[in-house]
Design a protein around this motif. Structure first.
Motif, mmCIF file in Angstrom:
data_model
loop_
_atom_site.group_PDB
_atom_site.id
_atom_site.type_symbol
_atom_site.label_atom_id
_atom_site.label_comp_id
_atom_site.label_asym_id
_atom_site.label_seq_id
_atom_site.Cartn_x
_atom_site.Cartn_y
_atom_site.Cartn_z
ATOM 1 N N PHE A 1 0.144 3.559 10.661
ATOM 2 C CA PHE A 1 -0.883 4.432 10.025
ATOM 3 C C PHE A 1 -1.907 5.113 10.986
ATOM 4 O O PHE A 1 -2.291 4.373 11.836
ATOM 5 N N THR A 2 -2.234 6.527 10.773
ATOM 6 C CA THR A 2 -3.150 7.124 11.520
ATOM 7 C C THR A 2 -4.033 7.806 10.731
ATOM 8 O O THR A 2 -3.700 8.592 9.838
ATOM 9 N N ILE B 1 7.582 -1.247 7.182
ATOM 10 C CA ILE B 1 7.368 -1.512 8.483
ATOM 11 C C ILE B 1 6.454 -0.654 9.259
ATOM 12 O O ILE B 1 5.741 -1.143 10.128
ATOM 13 N N HIS B 2 6.318 0.648 8.686
ATOM 14 C CA HIS B 2 5.436 1.554 9.656
ATOM 15 C C HIS B 2 4.334 2.345 8.817
ATOM 16 O O HIS B 2 3.585 2.682 9.326
ATOM 17 N N SER C 1 0.739 -1.306 -0.049
ATOM 18 C CA SER C 1 -0.018 0.081 -0.037
ATOM 19 C C SER C 1 0.969 1.199 -0.045
ATOM 20 O O SER C 1 0.573 2.265 -0.648
ATOM 21 N N GLY C 2 2.197 1.284 0.569
ATOM 22 C CA GLY C 2 3.056 2.480 0.719
ATOM 23 C C GLY C 2 3.491 2.734 -0.645
ATOM 24 O O GLY C 2 3.497 3.947 -1.073
ATOM 25 N N GLY D 1 0.202 -1.099 10.186
ATOM 26 C CA GLY D 1 1.621 -1.338 9.866
ATOM 27 C C GLY D 1 2.210 -2.484 10.932
ATOM 28 O O GLY D 1 1.685 -2.696 11.924
ATOM 29 N N MET D 2 3.245 -3.083 10.477
ATOM 30 C CA MET D 2 3.896 -4.265 11.093
ATOM 31 C C MET D 2 4.147 -3.681 12.530
ATOM 32 O O MET D 2 3.988 -4.591 13.630
ATOM 33 N N ALA D 3 5.184 -2.544 12.523
ATOM 34 C CA ALA D 3 5.479 -2.209 13.985
ATOM 35 C C ALA D 3 4.457 -1.923 14.936
ATOM 36 O O ALA D 3 4.685 -2.460 16.052
#
Length: 289
Positions: free
Chosen positions: A287-288, A236-237, A148-149, A192-194
């Motif tokens: 993601f926010t 990752i984020h 997606s990023g 996100g994975m993190a």
């Protein structure tokens, strides 16, 4: 107050909150809201928006190890255009068909910004929660991360056809059901994975240790990332990949991998405390909305 703080308020009031779905007598239920300004970059087609919005809720069902049964959506927009509504509904129908669920309707509403609210339902007699991980378990992820990023970078560069393709992920419902008998905890990677690792660690009162070299980064990420730092950020984020992040007892890993329709990649192990990548503290960013 940001989204995380607001969620903590909900958790303080609603004791059952905290997992990807609510569970009521074998029924799992979830709801999501997506907005044009935060979730649909310029160039996102209405077909992709329908697929992605309903897919996000179906991903929550997958994270519980449940069978997906049905989905609904609210379509809100400043104006109603026949072609746009039909394309949106086609996306909803097709993503449901991809996971053997039924799209059963929803609602229309006028709104100053294109906004979609979705609900998905599923069934399971043995849901997988976020709270079952134990030290020694293996941390795994499905598929690849950063898709997606990479799509957002392509949208920004005007490559909308490829970006729309990357944005239409297949919810891991079949995979979630297949690995549920082996998983000790599970959730999807929408933030996100993190952040998923931090949330699993908090829910299970444990730690997580992963290796970046083991993370399955999507090929599209390398194609759009300016440098290794951006590649890592997207993988990752960034989030919004809707893969599954799970923990599996080591003795069950081979069986879980054999059962999984999607690639199931070990990336680390559950520890007694702290969330680390390559031995260093991993920032709780994702993601926010």
């Amino acid at each position: 107050m940001d989204e995380r703080a607001a969620l903590s308020v909900v958790g303080n009031v609603v004791s059952a909150a905290g997992d990807d779905c609510a569970v009521i007598d074998g029924l799992v239920a979830t709801t999501d809201m997506l907005h044009e300004t935060t979730d649909f970059p310029d160039g996102t087609t209405r077909y992709t928006a329908g697929w992605r919005a309903v897919g996000a809720s179906l991903s929550d069902v997958a994270a519980m190890g449940a069978e997906a049964t049905a989905a609904l959506a609210i379509y809100a927009s400043p104006s109603f255009e026949t072609a746009e509504i039909e394309a949106f509904l086609d996306g909803c129908l097709d993503v449901c068909a991809a996971v053997d669920a039924e799209y059963v309707g929803g609602d229309l509403d006028g709104h100053e910004e294109f906004t979609v609210s979705t609900t998905a339902l599923g069934r399971t007699d043995a849901p997988v929660y976020r709270s079952g991980a134990a030290p020694g378990d293996v941390i795994c992820v499905t598929g690849t991360l950063g898709r997606s990023g990479a799509a957002v970078r392509l949208f920004e560069g005007g490559e909308t056809e490829r970006a729309n393709e990357l944005f239409r992920f297949e919810p891991r419902v079949a995979t979630g059901r297949s690995i549920a008998p082996y998983a000790s905890s599970m959730m999807d990677s929408s933030d996100g994975m993190a952040r998923s690792l931090h949330q699993l660690a908090e829910a299970s009162d444990c730690g997580m240790s992963v290796s970046y070299a083991d993370v399955p980064v999507d090929d599209a990420v390398e194609a759009v990332a300016a440098d290794p730092s951006e590649e890592r950020e997207l993988a990752i984020h960034f989030g919004e990949d809707f893969e599954l992040v799970c923990t599996v007892p080591e003795e069950s890993l081979a069986e879980a991998a054999d059962a999984s329709p999607a690639a199931l990649t070990p990336v680390g192990s559950v520890t007694d405390g702290g969330v680390r990548m390559d031995g260093e503290s991993l920032s709780d960013r994702g993601f926010t909305h």
